[in-house]
Enzyme design. Structure first.
Site, short mmCIF file in Angstrom:
data_model
loop_
_atom_site.label_atom_id
_atom_site.label_comp_id
_atom_site.label_asym_id
_atom_site.label_seq_id
_atom_site.Cartn_x
_atom_site.Cartn_y
_atom_site.Cartn_z
N CYS A 48 0.77 -1.16 0.05
CA CYS A 48 0.08 0.08 0.16
C CYS A 48 0.94 1.24 -0.07
O CYS A 48 0.41 2.12 -0.61
CB CYS A 48 -0.95 -0.15 1.24
SG CYS A 48 -0.36 -0.60 2.69
N GLU A 182 -6.23 -0.90 -9.50
CA GLU A 182 -5.29 0.25 -9.06
C GLU A 182 -4.04 0.31 -9.84
O GLU A 182 -4.02 1.43 -10.56
CB GLU A 182 -4.91 -0.02 -7.68
CG GLU A 182 -5.80 0.19 -6.55
CD GLU A 182 -5.58 -0.21 -5.20
OE1 GLU A 182 -6.26 0.42 -4.32
OE2 GLU A 182 -4.46 -0.79 -4.96
N HIS A 437 -19.95 24.02 2.64
CA HIS A 437 -19.74 24.16 1.21
C HIS A 437 -18.65 25.32 0.96
O HIS A 437 -18.54 26.26 1.65
CB HIS A 437 -21.30 25.13 0.98
CG HIS A 437 -21.53 25.45 -0.27
ND1 HIS A 437 -21.90 24.44 -1.37
CD2 HIS A 437 -21.45 26.66 -1.17
CE1 HIS A 437 -21.97 25.15 -2.35
NE2 HIS A 437 -21.77 26.51 -2.48
N GLU A 442 -19.93 17.29 1.22
CA GLU A 442 -21.45 18.18 1.53
C GLU A 442 -22.48 17.14 0.93
O GLU A 442 -23.53 17.16 1.56
CB GLU A 442 -21.80 19.31 1.25
CG GLU A 442 -21.63 19.67 -0.19
CD GLU A 442 -21.96 21.41 -0.45
OE1 GLU A 442 -22.89 21.98 0.12
OE2 GLU A 442 -21.23 21.80 -1.38
#
Length: 448
Positions: A48, A182, A437, A442
């Site tokens: 990773c 990936e 925002h 959001e």
């Protein structure tokens, strides 16, 4: 004086083994850890960490192109694979040193050699030395699965991909899981012609169907080719070093490299486990109970070698729980519910909890909320690539039981949202939270 050389002997200095060794030693145990390759294990050395650094490098391909839309006079740029490769490998070296230093600081004896199990409380080093320990912990991780077919020796795995001498112009990647997708995204951004071949007909099995379909769609738009129901027949090496790949049901293909990313198997064979009576399942995984104890009471196992959830943070949790339970006087059991995961594809995926299909099968009545949108950055850059956020809610309780996301920075957003799912919060709790925002995150509190 103890009748044993050590209180704990750990075989494997990966994420789980290092954490167990360090914590056990901090609790006062006499600990030794044997590692035949490099301290740090799969994640740090060939997994990773270096993979994520390649992902960062790959993102610059689109970022540099998009920068022109944001007013930057960026000249045409050329990618230099050896520079990135060598810088990544240097970072791996640095991290390995830090892991070794951590063990030294905690007075853990590090034996840089192969060790095998010679008895319920005995290990044998490569030079024949035998040592005893009250408990033995197996933390040998996993190993890339290499399918058997003619010419498979000409392919590479995720172990070797970080050391390629040159960037392949054409690369065939076998597999449909997170490793395959990936590296497909990485090499595609670097300019390679990428083909994913899969024995089955599905990518990212276990992830939500809508999310994986969106990745497939975006990947194809980016130029990645997919061949499904395509088992390997053979690989032949040509005089110029290129490869001819034969797939069942397809015309011969030419490639400069073939990456086998068809899953990982528990690295349990050949280390003496079966000889002392440790029970393995049909995949070679060590069978353990909730305390990480095997069928032999003095032998334990954590991490990928147990094939519970093959994630580095899970192995670390298991190593910590083992050490706290047996050396810290703090009995601890790992909770495997709502473990978040990510796929660092292009774009990345983040997920926690049940998929829609799992929730319908288990709960029956569910509500599903989605947001399908273009990130603000993509709009100005002229990219049509769309993000997709999906929330699964138990209709009977309003509890959020699953979150699935694909889009820029999805894993970074998902980590915080996973806390809410783990805590059992409801859709109303999300709705009652004021939106931040303008942000992509959001969308999670604006789902209708």
């Amino acid at each position: 004086m103890s009748e044993f050389d050590y209180d704990l002997f750990v075989i494997g200095a990966g994420s789980g083994g290092v954490r167990a060794s360090r914590i056990a030693a901090s609790h006062g145990a006499r600990v030794a850890v044997a590692e035949e390759y490099r301290v740090g294990g799969t994640c740090v050395i060939r997994g990773c960490v270096p993979k994520k650094l390649l992902v960062y490098g790959a993102h610059f391909a689109e970022d540099i192109h998009d920068a022109r839309k944001f007013g930057w006079n960026v000249p045409d740029c050329k990618f230099d694979w050896p520079v990135l490769r060598d810088n990544v490998l240097a970072e791996v070296d640095r991290l390995e040193g830090l892991y070794g230093q951590t063990l030294d600081n905690h007075k853990v004896t590090v034996l840089r050699t192969r060790a095998t199990v010679a008895g319920p409380q005995k290990v044998r080093l490569a030079d024949g030395t035998e040592l005893t320990a009250e408990r033995i912990l197996i933390a040998t991780g996993g190993w890339p699965h290499v399918p058997e077919f003619p010419g498979s020796e000409h392919a590479i795995t995720s172990n070797e991909v970080f050391h390629l001498e040159t960037l392949p112009k054409r690369i065939i990647i076998a597999g449909g899981g997170y490793i395959a997708n990936e590296f497909a995204g990485i090499f595609n951004e670097f300019g390679s012609k990428v083909t994913i071949v899969n024995r089955g007909d599905t990518i990212l099995r276990g992830y939500d169907e809508q999310i994986r379909d969106r990745l497939l769609q975006i990947s194809m738009t980016k130029g990645i080719d997919f061949k499904f129901n395509a088992p390997f027949e053979s690989i032949e090496k040509n005089d110029d070093g290129s490869l001819t790949v034969m797939l069942e049901g397809y015309e011969p293909m030419q490639a400069d490299a073939v990456l086998l990313a068809a899953g990982r198997a528990p690295n349990s064979r050949g280390i003496g486990l079966e000889e002392v009576g440790v029970e393995l399942d049909d995949k070679g995984a060590i069978t353990v109970d909730e305390r990480n104890q095997s069928s032999v009471p003095s032998i334990f196992a954590v991490g990928d070698v147990t094939d519970r959830i093959q994630l580095t943070p899970v192995a670390i949790r298991e190593g910590q729980a083992f050490a706290d339970t047996f050396y810290g006087g703090k009995p601890t059991v790992v909770d495997y519910q709502n473990v978040p995961s990510a796929v660092f594809s292009h774009p990345p995926i983040g997920a926690v909890g049940m998929t829609e299909a799992e929730a319908r099968n288990k709960l029956g009545s569910v509500r599903v909320y989605t947001s399908d949108f273009r990130a603000m950055k993509n709009v100005l850059a002229g990219r049509n690539e769309r993000a997709l956020y999906k929330m699964i809610v138990n209709a009977a309780t309003d509890q959020v039981v699953g979150l699935h996301m694909i889009g820029p920075d999805a894993p970074e957003i998902l980590q915080a949202a996973a806390v809410a799912v783990k805590a059992g919060l409801t859709k109303a709790d999300f709705d009652n939270t004021v939106a931040l925002h303008p942000s992509m995150a959001e969308e999670l509190v604006l789902l209708k």
